[in-house]
Every structure is written in C-alpha cells, then in structure tokens.
Design a protein around this motif. Structure first.
Motif, short mmCIF file in Angstrom:
data_model
loop_
_atom_site.label_atom_id
_atom_site.label_comp_id
_atom_site.label_asym_id
_atom_site.label_seq_id
_atom_site.Cartn_x
_atom_site.Cartn_y
_atom_site.Cartn_z
N ASP A 17 0.80 -1.14 0.04
CA ASP A 17 0.08 0.07 -0.12
C ASP A 17 1.03 1.17 0.00
O ASP A 17 0.55 2.28 -0.70
N SER A 18 1.94 1.23 0.78
CA SER A 18 2.91 2.23 0.52
C SER A 18 3.43 2.56 -0.87
O SER A 18 3.73 3.45 -1.23
N LEU A 19 3.79 1.41 -1.36
CA LEU A 19 4.29 1.38 -2.75
C LEU A 19 3.10 2.18 -3.66
O LEU A 19 3.58 2.69 -4.66
N ARG A 20 1.92 1.42 -3.61
CA ARG A 20 0.93 2.26 -4.21
C ARG A 20 0.74 3.69 -4.30
O ARG A 20 0.85 4.23 -5.44
N THR A 21 0.93 4.06 -2.99
CA THR A 21 0.77 5.49 -2.60
C THR A 21 1.84 6.21 -3.15
O THR A 21 1.94 7.33 -3.98
N ALA A 22 3.20 5.81 -3.23
CA ALA A 22 4.57 6.20 -3.98
C ALA A 22 4.11 6.25 -5.34
O ALA A 22 4.61 7.11 -5.99
N LEU A 23 3.72 5.08 -5.94
CA LEU A 23 3.60 5.23 -7.56
C LEU A 23 2.40 6.12 -8.05
O LEU A 23 2.81 6.85 -8.90
N ASN A 24 1.57 6.37 -7.01
CA ASN A 24 0.50 7.51 -7.47
C ASN A 24 1.22 8.81 -7.44
O ASN A 24 0.92 9.75 -8.43
N ILE A 25 2.08 8.81 -6.52
CA ILE A 25 2.64 10.41 -6.29
C ILE A 25 3.50 10.57 -7.45
O ILE A 25 3.95 11.62 -8.18
N LEU A 26 4.11 9.49 -8.18
CA LEU A 26 4.97 9.44 -9.39
C LEU A 26 4.46 9.55 -10.78
O LEU A 26 4.85 9.79 -11.72
N GLY A 27 3.03 9.59 -10.39
CA GLY A 27 2.18 9.84 -11.60
C GLY A 27 1.29 8.69 -12.23
O GLY A 27 0.77 8.64 -13.32
N TYR A 28 1.69 7.59 -11.53
CA TYR A 28 0.91 6.35 -11.96
C TYR A 28 -0.55 6.26 -11.76
O TYR A 28 -0.79 7.02 -10.60
N LYS A 29 -1.33 5.29 -12.23
CA LYS A 29 -2.67 5.00 -11.58
C LYS A 29 -2.58 3.93 -11.26
O LYS A 29 -2.45 2.73 -11.98
N THR A 30 -2.55 3.43 -9.80
CA THR A 30 -2.07 2.06 -9.34
C THR A 30 -3.27 1.41 -8.88
O THR A 30 -4.04 1.61 -7.83
N HIS A 31 -3.30 -0.14 -9.23
CA HIS A 31 -4.28 -0.90 -8.71
C HIS A 31 -3.69 -1.63 -7.21
O HIS A 31 -2.67 -1.81 -7.35
N HIS A 32 -4.78 -1.50 -6.60
CA HIS A 32 -4.37 -2.51 -5.16
C HIS A 32 -5.65 -2.99 -4.87
O HIS A 32 -6.67 -2.61 -5.04
#
Length: 231
Positions: A17-32
C-alpha cells in the motif's frame, strides 16, 4: 489506460500500500486490493475471480481488467504476475519483500484474521451470490494463495505458509531479468525506486501506510459498513 507499465510481484503485507501511494505520487494510476472499495465502478471482482480460475490465462483480457490503470501491486495482481509479465514484457517488475517471520505475523494479525472471521460469520447463513460483498470476498479469498488464509487449519502450518512466501520470491528472481526487476525491502525509500523508474525524487517523505494497526482500523470500518448495508 492499459497496458500496465509497472507490475508488483510481492505478496500483500510487504509494503504494497505504501508502494501504491508512492507510485501514484510519481504519476501512475495504481491498482491495489483497496481499489475494489475505493473505486468499485472500475473494479468488478468477478473479472479477477474468473481470471484466477481460468486454466488458460492467455485467453484473459488483461487490457480490459486493468483498463483504468498503468500500474498494479498487491493482490490480486500478486497472483497474476507471471501472466502479466508475459502479456506486458516491457513492464517493470517490483518485488516487495520482508523477513518471512514478520510477514507471517503481519498476515496473521490482518488478512488471515479478517478472512477467517468473515468465514466463521457466514457459516449457516444463506449466500446471496449477487451481493457485491460476497463477490469481493470470494475473489479475495481465492487469489490469496487459493484460500490458504481463510482456512484456519491450513494457516496454522506456519512453516508451510512461509514457504509459499519464499517460493514466490525465488520464482520472481529466477524469472525476471535483473535489469527489469527491483527488489524493495520494508524501509527502502525513493532513491532506488525513482532510479529504477527513471523518475525524479519527490520533495516529500516516502509513504508509510497500512500498518497492522491501520489495517485493523480499516477492517473495523469495513465490517461496520457491511453490517449497515445488511441491516
């Protein structure tokens, strides 16, 4: 929005979940897994459940399943990473890991206790197969090691459960080329992730979310919502 650019191969409770949040900050739309509750219109549990049960996963329409996302981590994706690697061979693979003893303890206090409690509560009750909560539960239990967390007797075999965790790590490392794989441990921050993804390091701390305590609070709120809808 598919194809996926980043695929998480690590099991839940490894900082996904931390990785999801990080990826979203980097501009991705992340599934979890949380996306099923937070964005239900984009996530039909039956699509993932059917994909999991499909014997020939080359027939699965992955573009449709992940159509609103450019990255995916946690379960159910962790159950599909070999198939997604074949479908999206250029996608970056991130393997989140931690010590197997602490992982088992974390799963025991979060996902397993939640799934086992829900299973006990459903004993003797009529099942509404059209209920979205039933569909989500069925999918989640299946993709998490084929129901291993739900079965209290099987889950008690700690060494066997931990071996599933270690086997997945080994398989990922043996399958994915080194230049396409990033292994992230709990506590790793932005630097290696951003270098791997060729992104600038954000001017903010790396996220730290969904601890055991936070999961238990989320679980309580989720159960209250389910009970309210059923009353």
């Amino acid at each position: 929005m598919a194809p996926l650019e980043v695929v998480g191969a690590g099991f839940g409770r490894t900082g996904t979940d931390s990785l999801r949040t990080a990826l979203n900050i980097l501009g991705y739309k992340t599934h979890h897994m949380k996306e099923f509750k937070e964005n239900p219109d984009s996530n039909d549990p039956d699509r993932f459940y059917d994909a999991y049960k499909e014997e020939d996963r080359t027939k699965v329409d992955w573009d449709n399943i992940y159509r609103d996302y450019t990255a995916a981590v946690d379960w159910p994706t962790a159950a599909f990473w070999p198939d997604l690697h074949k479908k999206y061979p250029e996608a970056k693979i991130i393997l989140t890991v931690r010590d197997e003893d602490s992982w088992y303890k974390s799963v025991k206090n979060t996902i397993a206790s939640f799934q086992q409690n829900r299973a006990e509560q459903s004993v003797g009750k009529q099942v509404d197969t059209d209920d979205p909560n039933y569909k989500l539960r069925r999918m989640a239990e299946a993709v998490c090691l084929d129901g291993l967390f739900t079965d209290s007797n099987r889950f008690k075999d700690e060494e066997k459960v931990k071996q599933h965790f270690l086997d997945n790590i080994k398989k990922v490392k043996e399958t994915i080329p080194e230049n396409q794989l990033l292994v992230m441990k709990l506590g790793d921050g932005w630097e290696e992730l951003c270098t791997f993804l060729k992104k600038d390091i954000p001017n903010q701390p790396y996220p730290n979310v969904n601890s055991t305590e936070q999961f238990q609070k989320y679980k309580t709120e989720l159960e209250k919502g389910i009970q309210h809808r059923q009353s």
